[in-house]
Design an enzyme around this catalytic site. Structure first.
Site, mmCIF file in Angstrom:
data_model
loop_
_atom_site.group_PDB
_atom_site.id
_atom_site.type_symbol
_atom_site.label_atom_id
_atom_site.label_comp_id
_atom_site.label_asym_id
_atom_site.label_seq_id
_atom_site.Cartn_x
_atom_site.Cartn_y
_atom_site.Cartn_z
ATOM 1 N N HIS A 228 -18.858 18.917 18.330
ATOM 2 C CA HIS A 228 -17.514 19.657 18.060
ATOM 3 C C HIS A 228 -18.072 21.109 18.402
ATOM 4 O O HIS A 228 -16.874 21.416 18.056
ATOM 5 C CB HIS A 228 -16.979 19.383 16.402
ATOM 6 N N ASP B 26 -15.666 29.196 17.986
ATOM 7 C CA ASP B 26 -15.385 28.063 16.951
ATOM 8 C C ASP B 26 -15.291 27.277 18.138
ATOM 9 O O ASP B 26 -14.628 27.340 19.231
ATOM 10 C CB ASP B 26 -14.576 28.346 16.535
HETATM 11 P P1 ADQ Z 1 -14.386 23.424 11.509
HETATM 12 O O1 ADQ Z 1 -15.720 24.290 11.261
HETATM 13 O O2 ADQ Z 1 -14.487 22.564 9.905
HETATM 14 O O3 ADQ Z 1 -14.645 22.507 12.419
HETATM 15 P P2 ADQ Z 1 -11.719 23.610 12.060
HETATM 16 O O4 ADQ Z 1 -11.288 22.703 13.217
HETATM 17 O O5 ADQ Z 1 -10.700 25.075 12.014
HETATM 18 O O6 ADQ Z 1 -13.162 23.687 12.084
HETATM 19 O O7 ADQ Z 1 -11.624 22.463 10.625
HETATM 20 C C1 ADQ Z 1 -11.568 22.802 9.339
HETATM 21 C C2 ADQ Z 1 -10.593 21.965 8.571
HETATM 22 O O8 ADQ Z 1 -9.950 21.845 6.690
HETATM 23 C C3 ADQ Z 1 -8.919 22.389 8.966
HETATM 24 O O9 ADQ Z 1 -7.987 20.449 9.198
HETATM 25 C C4 ADQ Z 1 -9.133 22.787 7.643
HETATM 26 O O10 ADQ Z 1 -7.154 22.412 7.738
HETATM 27 C C5 ADQ Z 1 -9.550 22.490 6.703
HETATM 28 N N1 ADQ Z 1 -9.704 23.588 5.454
HETATM 29 C C6 ADQ Z 1 -10.395 24.851 5.746
HETATM 30 N N2 ADQ Z 1 -10.016 25.625 5.019
HETATM 31 C C7 ADQ Z 1 -9.675 25.180 3.812
HETATM 32 C C8 ADQ Z 1 -9.114 24.812 2.273
HETATM 33 N N3 ADQ Z 1 -9.640 25.907 1.843
HETATM 34 N N4 ADQ Z 1 -8.775 23.904 1.615
HETATM 35 C C9 ADQ Z 1 -8.038 22.602 2.148
HETATM 36 N N5 ADQ Z 1 -8.373 22.122 3.679
HETATM 37 C C10 ADQ Z 1 -9.208 23.592 4.268
HETATM 38 C C11 ADQ Z 1 -15.534 21.671 12.872
HETATM 39 C C12 ADQ Z 1 -15.804 22.674 14.035
HETATM 40 C C13 ADQ Z 1 -14.653 23.332 15.211
HETATM 41 C C14 ADQ Z 1 -13.445 22.517 15.938
HETATM 42 C C15 ADQ Z 1 -13.316 20.584 14.243
HETATM 43 C C16 ADQ Z 1 -12.974 19.644 14.643
HETATM 44 O O11 ADQ Z 1 -16.880 23.880 13.683
HETATM 45 O O12 ADQ Z 1 -14.530 24.207 16.033
HETATM 46 O O13 ADQ Z 1 -12.357 22.168 15.607
HETATM 47 O O14 ADQ Z 1 -15.210 20.569 13.657
HETATM 48 O O15 ADQ Z 1 -13.817 19.149 15.626
#
Ligand code: ADQ
Length: 468
Positions: free
Chosen positions: A158, A365
């Protein structure tokens, strides 16, 4: 040849199955497939227990079997806090300045992977398709093969995959890379990550690359790029039905005509929050007319709070937000609103919808789902504008966003201005194109493509797994 067998998903954290869509994260991508195939989901229970009392817990939820294992405190410290998040996470995000390597922690990482493999091997059936997720579990297939597991095993990373010069700073990196070769398929988020993996195998491990097949350590490995996506229509619905639409209406009345910029990120140094705050301060500096008319809402729930690097990062961010507010706030306007809380996804959807600009500016990311959620939550008739870092995997796909280099504060600040001023025709044109891209690469396609490729992984290769 496609396998009719069960899907077995393995990830550090498991579930939830009920209300998976509302919980977000990996669950959204996996639960449907697990339900369809009557699958098993295996991982850490999220609990620690004394060494003699570590248990395997099993339960059924909506046709999916959940099997979770406790960790000892020592394993939690060495594996999760140590090697996974103090060493591999910064390494994968090109932050070798923050990487801390200790052999004791690498041993804990291997030990936990071996324990997982031992428990999981007993639960597997012939014909199962095993799908392992993320950097916590790279050696899992090697450990399963040692226990004579013959089923197809795929791995999806990921995070980004770093360039060879960075990866080579990890002591014992060769054993980590060798571990990938026990899988039948290894998937990455983007073509760039895939190429960096292939380059590393060629340059540092004496391997060869032919198309998507990588050969090293006496084995052939199928590789591919499988960009993850979101459930676009569902997230759009969240923003336009209760309680998302209520949140939208409430936010609008609070904003009273002000424009909101929104950032939503786990509180992690890879997400570029410090530089984002700084760029917002610069934007306010350069555009006095925006004073009193714009706010930045940053939602950043604490993540990995047990780790020192995260605690000190949080303090820095608190100071930076306070600095911008101290510099620009007036008695009736606070420019930065900063929440350290997780919010229900439906609430988030309403907040995205109410925001004129989505600011997604990670320094690095894997993909970034927030960028996609922001776009999906917009009103097509009056959509907001996405400002996106070129160093998020999502920038490879979301070409109609305003792409910035987050290391360039002046450019980021200027782009915030551009985004806020963008005319409606231009906003609609970009939004329509972005929605087409989101739909073309949604989470269902990610899952389908990966599982199809895993099902087709050549059987001959699986037969020849003699270690060199
Ligand atoms: P993350 O580093 O967690 O994921 P991201 O892809 O942005 O990053 O996903 C975060 C998820 O958490 C989103 O669905 C978002 O809505 C949720 N989230 C963030 N802040 C929140 C809050 N305050 N309250 C509720 N929900 C919140 C890892 C990798 C990424 C990759 C994903 C999926 O680091 O690059 O895109 O996995 O593969």
């Amino acid at each position: 040849m496609s396998s009719p067998g069960r899907l077995v998903a393995v990830s550090n954290r498991v579930g939830p199955v009920r209300g998976a869509a509302a919980a977000g994260g990996l669950a959204v991508g996996l639960v449907d497939a697990l339900r369809e195939r009557g699958g098993l989901w295996f991982g850490w229970s999220g609990r620690t227990a004394p060494a003699g009392r570590v248990k395997l817990h099993q339960e059924d939820a909506e046709g999916v079997r959940l099997a979770t294992l406790d960790l000892t405190q020592q394993d939690f410290d060495g594996y999760y806090c140590g090697f996974c998040n103090n060493c591999l996470w910064p390494l994968m995000h090109f932050r070798i300045d923050l990487m801390r390597f200790e052999r004791r922690q690498l041993e804990a990482y291997r030990r936990v992977n071996a324990r997982f493999a031992q428990s999981l091997a007993r639960l597997l059936r012939a014909g199962d398709l095993v799908w392992v997720h993320d950097y916590h579990l790279i050696p899992l297939a090697e450990e399963l093969r040692r226990r004579r597991v013959r089923q197809r095993i795929g791995f999806f990373l990921h995070t980004p995959f770093p360039p060879t010069e960075i990866l080579s700073t990890l002591p014992e990196h060769e054993s980590l890379i060798r571990a990938f070769f026990a899988y039948d398929l290894v998937g990455f988020q983007t073509q760039e990550d895939l190429v960096r993996f292939q380059e590393h195998v060629r340059r540092a491990c004496g391997g060869t690359v032919r198309g998507d097949v990588v050969t090293a350590f006496g084995r052939e490995l199928q590789t591919g790029a499988f960009p993850i996506g979101i459930d676009v229509d569902q997230f759009h619905r969240y923003a336009f039905t209760a309680p998302g639409n209520r949140e939208f209406a409430r936010m609008q009345s609070v904003l009273r005509g002000r424009d909101q910029f929104i950032g939503v990120d786990r509180l992690d140094y890879s997400k570029g929050l410090l530089r984002r705050m700084d760029a917002f301060g610069r934007y306010l500096e350069d555009h006095p007319k925006a004073h009193g008319k714009v706010i930045l809402l940053q939602v950043a729930p604490v993540s990995r709070g047990d780790l020192t690097a995260y605690r000190s990062f949080r303090q820095e961010l608190d100071r930076e937000a306070a600095r911008v507010n101290g510099r620009f706030a007036s008695f009736d306007w606070t420019p930065v609103h900063y929440l350290n809380r997780a919010l229900p996804r439906r609430t988030l959807a309403g907040l995205y919808r109410a925001s004129r600009v989505g600011i997604v500016t990670p320094m690095r990311d894997g993909m970034n789902l927030v960028a996609m959620e922001y776009v999906a939550a917009q009103d097509p008739a009056d959509p907001g504008v996405l400002v996106l870092s070129r160093f998020a995997g999502a920038a490879q796909y979301l070409r109609e966003a305003l792409i910035v280099n987050p290391y360039d504060g002046e450019q980021t600040a200027a782009t915030m201005h551009l985004a806020r001023e963008m005319r409606i025709q231009e906003r609609r044109r970009r939004h329509e194109a972005l929605m087409r891209r989101l739909r073309a690469r949604d989470v269902a396609r990610w899952r389908r493509d990966f599982l199809a490729a895993l099902g087709e992984a050549p059987a001959a290769r699986r037969g020849s797994r003699k270690a060199r």
